[in-house]
Design an enzyme around this catalytic site. Structure first.
Site, PDB file in Angstrom:
ATOM      1  N   ARG A 102      36.579  47.330  38.565  1.00  0.00           N
ATOM      2  CA  ARG A 102      37.259  47.542  37.281  1.00  0.00           C
ATOM      3  C   ARG A 102      38.158  48.768  37.332  1.00  0.00           C
ATOM      4  O   ARG A 102      37.670  49.912  37.341  1.00  0.00           O
ATOM      5  CB  ARG A 102      36.225  47.710  36.173  1.00  0.00           C
ATOM      6  CG  ARG A 102      36.782  48.004  34.797  1.00  0.00           C
ATOM      7  CD  ARG A 102      37.555  46.843  34.225  1.00  0.00           C
ATOM      8  NE  ARG A 102      36.667  45.733  33.916  1.00  0.00           N
ATOM      9  CZ  ARG A 102      37.119  44.514  33.619  1.00  0.00           C
ATOM     10  NH1 ARG A 102      38.425  44.257  33.611  1.00  0.00           N
ATOM     11  NH2 ARG A 102      36.270  43.538  33.356  1.00  0.00           N
ATOM     12  N   ARG A 111      40.292  38.886  44.649  1.00  0.00           N
ATOM     13  CA  ARG A 111      39.706  40.196  44.317  1.00  0.00           C
ATOM     14  C   ARG A 111      38.206  40.242  44.588  1.00  0.00           C
ATOM     15  O   ARG A 111      37.586  41.315  44.487  1.00  0.00           O
ATOM     16  CB  ARG A 111      39.997  40.582  42.862  1.00  0.00           C
ATOM     17  CG  ARG A 111      39.384  39.694  41.821  1.00  0.00           C
ATOM     18  CD  ARG A 111      39.650  40.209  40.428  1.00  0.00           C
ATOM     19  NE  ARG A 111      39.055  39.360  39.403  1.00  0.00           N
ATOM     20  CZ  ARG A 111      38.885  39.735  38.144  1.00  0.00           C
ATOM     21  NH1 ARG A 111      39.248  40.943  37.730  1.00  0.00           N
ATOM     22  NH2 ARG A 111      38.345  38.913  37.270  1.00  0.00           N
ATOM     23  N   HIS A 142      47.442  43.643  38.942  1.00  0.00           N
ATOM     24  CA  HIS A 142      46.908  43.926  37.592  1.00  0.00           C
ATOM     25  C   HIS A 142      46.670  45.427  37.418  1.00  0.00           C
ATOM     26  O   HIS A 142      45.560  45.886  37.160  1.00  0.00           O
ATOM     27  CB  HIS A 142      45.600  43.145  37.473  1.00  0.00           C
ATOM     28  CG  HIS A 142      44.989  43.036  36.114  1.00  0.00           C
ATOM     29  ND1 HIS A 142      44.674  44.119  35.343  1.00  0.00           N
ATOM     30  CD2 HIS A 142      44.600  41.938  35.407  1.00  0.00           C
ATOM     31  CE1 HIS A 142      44.093  43.692  34.234  1.00  0.00           C
ATOM     32  NE2 HIS A 142      44.052  42.393  34.238  1.00  0.00           N
ATOM     33  N   ASP A 184      47.215  42.035  24.277  1.00  0.00           N
ATOM     34  CA  ASP A 184      47.107  41.232  25.494  1.00  0.00           C
ATOM     35  C   ASP A 184      48.291  40.273  25.478  1.00  0.00           C
ATOM     36  O   ASP A 184      48.220  39.210  24.856  1.00  0.00           O
ATOM     37  CB  ASP A 184      45.772  40.474  25.501  1.00  0.00           C
ATOM     38  CG  ASP A 184      45.473  39.836  26.847  1.00  0.00           C
ATOM     39  OD1 ASP A 184      44.341  39.347  27.030  1.00  0.00           O
ATOM     40  OD2 ASP A 184      46.377  39.823  27.707  1.00  0.00           O
ATOM     41  N   GLU A 236      51.080  44.918  34.113  1.00  0.00           N
ATOM     42  CA  GLU A 236      50.806  44.108  35.287  1.00  0.00           C
ATOM     43  C   GLU A 236      52.050  43.326  35.700  1.00  0.00           C
ATOM     44  O   GLU A 236      52.813  42.888  34.836  1.00  0.00           O
ATOM     45  CB  GLU A 236      49.656  43.152  34.944  1.00  0.00           C
ATOM     46  CG  GLU A 236      48.460  43.862  34.297  1.00  0.00           C
ATOM     47  CD  GLU A 236      47.523  42.927  33.561  1.00  0.00           C
ATOM     48  OE1 GLU A 236      46.894  43.358  32.572  1.00  0.00           O
ATOM     49  OE2 GLU A 236      47.448  41.746  33.970  1.00  0.00           O
TER      50      GLU A 236
HETATM   51  O1  TA6 Z   1      45.525  40.911  32.121  1.00  0.00           O
HETATM   52  C1  TA6 Z   1      44.883  40.896  30.932  1.00  0.00           C
HETATM   53  C2  TA6 Z   1      43.625  40.068  31.062  1.00  0.00           C
HETATM   54  O2  TA6 Z   1      43.919  38.781  31.469  1.00  0.00           O
HETATM   55  C3  TA6 Z   1      42.849  40.122  29.758  1.00  0.00           C
HETATM   56  O3  TA6 Z   1      42.899  38.902  29.076  1.00  0.00           O
HETATM   57  C4  TA6 Z   1      41.455  40.537  30.178  1.00  0.00           C
HETATM   58  O4  TA6 Z   1      40.643  39.480  30.382  1.00  0.00           O
HETATM   59  C5  TA6 Z   1      41.748  41.311  31.442  1.00  0.00           C
HETATM   60  O5  TA6 Z   1      42.764  40.606  32.069  1.00  0.00           O
HETATM   61  C6  TA6 Z   1      40.589  41.611  32.332  1.00  0.00           C
HETATM   62  O6  TA6 Z   1      40.110  40.483  32.958  1.00  0.00           O
HETATM   63  P1  TA6 Z   1      38.775  40.619  33.843  1.00  0.00           P
HETATM   64  O7  TA6 Z   1      38.538  39.237  34.390  1.00  0.00           O
HETATM   65  O8  TA6 Z   1      39.057  41.629  34.919  1.00  0.00           O
HETATM   66  O9  TA6 Z   1      37.681  41.086  32.917  1.00  0.00           O
END
Ligand code: TA6
Length: 299
Positions: free
Chosen positions: A76, A99, A167, A212, A271
């Site tokens: 994260r 990932r 991301h 988002d 991103e």
């Molecule tokens: O990029 C934004 C997003 O798609 C959000 O919708 C949120 O889910 C975030 O990514 C994080 O995703 P993750 O799967 O890492 O919890």
């Protein structure tokens, strides 16, 4: 690939004064990088850049203090590599398998001007039954800027379609003082608002709630202005037609086990990828490159 990879065999890629390889958090192989301009960190797990910091500046990339470091979990923060799909999928990991995979360390180098490069390759068997028939390489270069290049080559006899996204999570002083510029006039899918299609009317995006947004046909450079840290971050890119802007705000932060309840105050995601209608389709033998260059200036 077995995560208990022999660190000794990896150490052949070390470069004195520039790259040190060791077992990082969760015992996952990690590269610690030093350049004349600053420091950085990359995990083989997910080819994940987890750190980049210029001397005299706060870290550019944000990391959650609650991040997990495990072979079957995404990290994260930093720059997750979302591939070969973006977002949720029924019966498959969100944001793809790249990932969650330990990438092969293909090469390292340090140039005369002190920049350090690391080349990683996605193992062909990665993704199991969902694996796509392609050669996937990632080149990360650290110096005064952070450059990331995702190269995909279609090695099959038929066209190959996929989504991809770097991301990036950025450190900010206080989300309430952040402005994101460069997206005015673009159409976006409001993923926090039922995926309704909207047009960005603001010259600068400010954050007051969960945000988002998937901006489509958006090859532009994006600027992040941080009023508290007095820092300007530039997100320049090539080979990318989608931009996502994300901050989970209160409820989503609480819902994520690997994200601190109050951490949303200090991060923003901008991103760079090719998602949805911007997905990439490669003819047999063809290749694509998604390139992102992150730079910053204080004051
Ligand atoms: O990029 C934004 C997003 O798609 C959000 O919708 C949120 O889910 C975030 O990514 C994080 O995703 P993750 O799967 O890492 O919890």
């Amino acid at each position: 690939m077995d995560t208990t990879l022999d660190l000794d065999s990896l150490k052949q890629h070390e470069i004195s004064g520039a790259i040190t390889i060791s077992a990082g958090q969760g015992g996952l192989p990690r590269l610690a990088i030093t350049t004349p301009a600053g420091t950085g960190e990359i995990y083989l797990h997910g080819a994940h850049v987890t750190g980049f910091q210029k001397t005299g500046e706060p870290p550019l990339l944000w990391m959650s203090a609650a991040s997990q470091f495990a072979a079957d979990k995404p990290i994260r923060g930093g720059v997750p590599v979302c591939f070969p799909w973006f977002g949720a999928r029924p019966d498959a990991p969100a944001h793809g398998y790249a990932r969650l995979t330990e990438w092969h360390l293909a090469a390292t180098s340090a140039s005369a001007d002190g920049r350090v490069s690391v080349r990683l390759r996605l193992p062909e068997k990665a993704g199991g039954p969902a694996a796509i028939p392609g050669k996937v390489e990632y080149l990360v270069t650290m110096g005064d800027t952070l450059t990331m290049e995702l190269h995909v080559t279609n090695t099959a006899e038929k066209p190959l379609a996929f989504e991809e996204c770097l991301h990036s999570y950025f450190t900010v002083g206080d989300i309430a003082t952040v402005a994101v510029r460069g997206l005015k006039g673009l159409t976006y899918s409001d993923r926090a608002g039922g995926n309704a299609l909207k047009v960005e009317s603001a010259k600068a995006i400010h954050f007051h709630a969960e945000t988002d947004r998937l901006y489509l046909d958006a090859p532009q450079t994006v600027i992040i202005e941080d009023g508290k840290l007095k820092r300007v971050i530039r997100v320049e890119k090539a080979g990318s037609d989608s931009t996502v802007v994300w901050n989970p705000w209160v409820a989503k932060s609480k819902a994520m086990p690997d994200f601190g309840d109050e951490e949303y105050h200090q991060m923003v995601c901008v991103e760079s990828g090719n998602i949805g209608q911007n997905q990439v389709t490669l003819a047999p033998g063809a290749a694509s490159t998604l390139k992102v260059v992150l730079s910053s200036q204080m004051g």
